[in-house]
Motif scaffolding. Structure first.
Motif, short mmCIF file in Angstrom:
data_model
loop_
_atom_site.label_atom_id
_atom_site.label_comp_id
_atom_site.label_asym_id
_atom_site.label_seq_id
_atom_site.Cartn_x
_atom_site.Cartn_y
_atom_site.Cartn_z
N GLY A 81 -15.38 93.20 -45.43
CA GLY A 81 -16.41 92.71 -44.52
C GLY A 81 -16.23 91.24 -44.24
N VAL A 82 -17.02 90.76 -43.32
CA VAL A 82 -16.96 89.36 -42.92
C VAL A 82 -17.78 88.52 -43.89
N VAL A 83 -17.19 87.47 -44.42
CA VAL A 83 -17.87 86.62 -45.40
C VAL A 83 -18.76 85.61 -44.67
N PRO A 84 -20.07 85.63 -44.92
CA PRO A 84 -20.94 84.63 -44.29
C PRO A 84 -20.72 83.26 -44.93
N VAL A 85 -20.49 82.25 -44.10
CA VAL A 85 -20.29 80.89 -44.59
C VAL A 85 -21.29 79.97 -43.90
N PHE A 86 -21.97 79.15 -44.69
CA PHE A 86 -22.96 78.22 -44.15
C PHE A 86 -22.53 76.78 -44.46
N PHE A 87 -22.61 75.93 -43.44
CA PHE A 87 -22.35 74.51 -43.62
C PHE A 87 -23.68 73.78 -43.45
N LEU A 88 -24.15 73.14 -44.51
CA LEU A 88 -25.47 72.51 -44.50
C LEU A 88 -25.33 71.00 -44.55
N SER A 89 -26.21 70.30 -43.81
CA SER A 89 -26.18 68.85 -43.83
C SER A 89 -27.50 68.28 -43.35
N ASP A 90 -27.84 67.09 -43.87
CA ASP A 90 -28.98 66.37 -43.33
C ASP A 90 -28.52 65.39 -42.24
N SER A 91 -27.24 65.49 -41.86
CA SER A 91 -26.70 64.73 -40.74
C SER A 91 -26.06 65.72 -39.77
N LEU B 255 -11.29 76.91 -46.74
CA LEU B 255 -11.26 78.29 -46.24
C LEU B 255 -9.93 78.65 -45.59
N ILE B 256 -9.26 77.66 -45.02
CA ILE B 256 -7.99 77.95 -44.33
C ILE B 256 -6.93 78.46 -45.31
N GLN B 257 -7.18 78.25 -46.61
CA GLN B 257 -6.23 78.71 -47.61
C GLN B 257 -6.38 80.22 -47.90
N PHE B 258 -7.32 80.87 -47.22
CA PHE B 258 -7.55 82.30 -47.44
C PHE B 258 -7.41 83.06 -46.11
N PRO B 259 -6.18 83.09 -45.57
CA PRO B 259 -5.98 83.68 -44.23
C PRO B 259 -6.25 85.17 -44.17
N GLU B 260 -6.30 85.84 -45.33
CA GLU B 260 -6.53 87.29 -45.31
C GLU B 260 -8.00 87.63 -45.15
N LEU B 261 -8.87 86.62 -45.25
CA LEU B 261 -10.30 86.88 -45.13
C LEU B 261 -10.83 86.47 -43.75
N VAL B 262 -11.93 87.12 -43.37
CA VAL B 262 -12.59 86.79 -42.10
C VAL B 262 -13.93 86.14 -42.43
N PHE B 263 -14.23 85.01 -41.79
CA PHE B 263 -15.45 84.27 -42.09
C PHE B 263 -16.35 84.19 -40.86
N ASP B 264 -17.63 84.33 -41.11
CA ASP B 264 -18.65 84.13 -40.06
C ASP B 264 -19.33 82.80 -40.37
N ARG B 265 -18.99 81.76 -39.63
CA ARG B 265 -19.42 80.40 -39.95
C ARG B 265 -20.73 80.06 -39.23
N THR B 266 -21.66 79.47 -39.97
CA THR B 266 -22.92 79.01 -39.40
C THR B 266 -23.15 77.56 -39.81
N LEU B 267 -23.30 76.69 -38.82
CA LEU B 267 -23.59 75.28 -39.08
C LEU B 267 -25.09 75.04 -38.96
N ILE B 268 -25.68 74.43 -39.99
CA ILE B 268 -27.10 74.06 -39.96
C ILE B 268 -27.20 72.55 -40.22
N PRO B 269 -27.22 71.74 -39.16
CA PRO B 269 -27.26 70.29 -39.35
C PRO B 269 -28.69 69.74 -39.32
N PHE B 270 -28.81 68.45 -39.56
CA PHE B 270 -30.07 67.70 -39.42
C PHE B 270 -31.23 68.34 -40.19
N ILE B 271 -30.95 68.72 -41.44
CA ILE B 271 -32.01 69.22 -42.32
C ILE B 271 -32.70 67.97 -42.89
#
Length: 296
Positions: free
Chosen positions: A8-18, A31-47
Motif C-alpha cells: 500500500g501507499v505509505v502516508p507521509v506528513f511534513f509538519l512545520s510552524d513555518s 525517503l528517496i533511499q526507498f525507491p521500492e515504496l510509494v509515498f503519499d505526501r502531505t505538507l501541513i505548514p504554519f502550525i
C-alpha cells in the motif's frame, strides 16, 4: 532490518510552524533511499498555535487508526516545528514522529554554549530584510535577462549562462537568483552564434563571467520534441550539431561547463556557485564540492 511495510501507499506528513520547506527537503532526502515504496505526501505548514497542533494530532491519529485496523500502512511524520509548545503538542500523536528540529537543536546549543531563539519562520521567512531584497532584485534581473532578451546592465551579472535552446538555462538562472541571490543572465546559442567558436558579440567582453551548459543529443532532442515535434529544431542531427559547436566554443575559451542531462537544477547551481567561489575565494562557502560532470 525487517522488510517493507504491508502493501500500500505509505502516508507521509511534513509538519512545520513555518513553510515546511525544511521538513520536505530533509524528509525527502531520506525517503528517496526507498525507491521500492510509494509515498503519499502531505505538507501541513504554519502550525502556529497549540490549538492548530491539536487538530493536526487528530489527523495523524486517524491515519494511525487506519494502520492499526490494517486498512493502510503506518504513517510516517517528519516535523521541524521550532516553537516548544507547538512541537510538544505535535509529539503527543500516536503516529511515529521524526523530530528533525528537536533531535539536533539541543546538541547544537550544547556545542555552542548558547541557547537558540527557537522562533518559527527564521529560515524561510523574510528574516534578513536586506538579503531578502537582494534575492528579489536578483530574480528581477534573471527575468529581464532571460534568453538574451536584453543586455542592459549586463555588467552587473555575476554569471552568464550560455547554451543551445532547452539545455536548462532558465531554471538554473532562476534557482541561482532565488536561492543564492546571484545576478544571472542567460544567452541562447543559435545557428549564427555556432558558425564559429567565437563568443557571441553581446557577451564577448564578459568571458570571465560565462558558464557553458551542455546535455546529451538524445535528451535535447526529446525535450525539443515536446516543444516542436518532428521539426528540424528537434531532430537529432540538429541537436548534435549545436551541442558539438557549443562545446567547441566552451573549450576554445576555457569556459567552465556542466552536463545538465542527468543533473538536477540544484546540482547544476551547486557547480556554478562553487566555480564562482573558486574564482573569488572570499565568497566561498565552507564544505561544498562540485558534482561530477562540472569542469573548473
Amino acid at each position: 532490518m525487517s522488510g517493507p511495510p504491508s502493501a500500500g501507499v505509505v502516508p507521509v506528513f511534513f509538519l512545520s510552524d513555518s513553510t515546511g520547506i525544511s521538513a520536505e527537503i530533509m524528509g525527502n532526502a531520506l525517503l528517496i533511499q526507498f525507491p521500492e515504496l510509494v509515498f503519499d505526501r502531505t505538507l501541513i505548514p504554519f502550525i502556529a498555535t497549540v490549538e492548530q497542533a491539536r487538530e493536526v494530532v487528530g489527523q495523524l491519529d486517524r491515519a494511525m487508526d487506519d494502520a492499526v485496523a490494517g486498512d493502510a500502512p503506518q504513517p510516517l511524520v517528519f516535523c521541524t516545528a521550532v516553537v516548544d509548545e507547538v512541537r510538544a503538542e505535535l509529539l503527543t500523536t500516536r503516529a511515529p514522529v521524526i523530530d528533525l528540529f528537536g533531535m539536533h537543536m539541543a546538541r547544537v546549543e550544547d556545542l555552542l554554549g548558547v541557547t537558540g531563539l527557537r522562533e518559527a519562520r527564521r529560515l524561510h521567512g523574510v528574516g534578513d530584510v536586506r538579503r531578502y531584497n537582494d534575492r528579489m532584485a536578483a530574480v528581477e534581473f534573471a527575468i529581464e535577462h532571460d534568453d538574451g532578451q536584453t543586455f542592459r546592465a549586463i555588467e552587473r551579472a555575476d554569471v552568464i549562462l550560455l547554451a543551445p535552446s532547452r539545455c536548462g538555462k532558465t531554471p538554473t538562472a532562476m534557482y541561482l537568483a532565488l536561492q543564492h541571490g546571484l545576478f544571472v543572465a542567460n544567452y541562447p546559442l543559435v545557428d549564427e552564434d555556432l558558425e564559429n567558436s567565437d563568443l557571441p558579440r553581446p557577451v564577448v567582453d564578459h568571458a570571465a563571467k560565462c558558464f557553458g551548459l551542455t546535455t546529451t543529443v538524445t535528451r535535447l532532442s526529446r525535450v525539443r520534441q515536446e516543444r516542436r515535434p518532428n521539426s528540424r529544431y528537434s531532430s537529432e542531427a540538429q541537436c548534435r550539431y549545436e551541442l558539438r559547436q557549443a562545446v567547441a566554443m566552451y573549450d576554445r575559451h576555457r569556459l567552465p561547463t556542466v552536463d545538465t542531462s542527468a543533473a538536477s537544477v540544484e546540482e547544476i547551481a551547486a557547480v556554478v556557485v562553487q566555480t564562482l567561489k573558486r574564482r573569488s575565494p572570499a565568497r566561498r562557502p565552507a564544505g561544498s564540492t562540485p558534482i561530477p560532470g562540472g569542469t573548473p
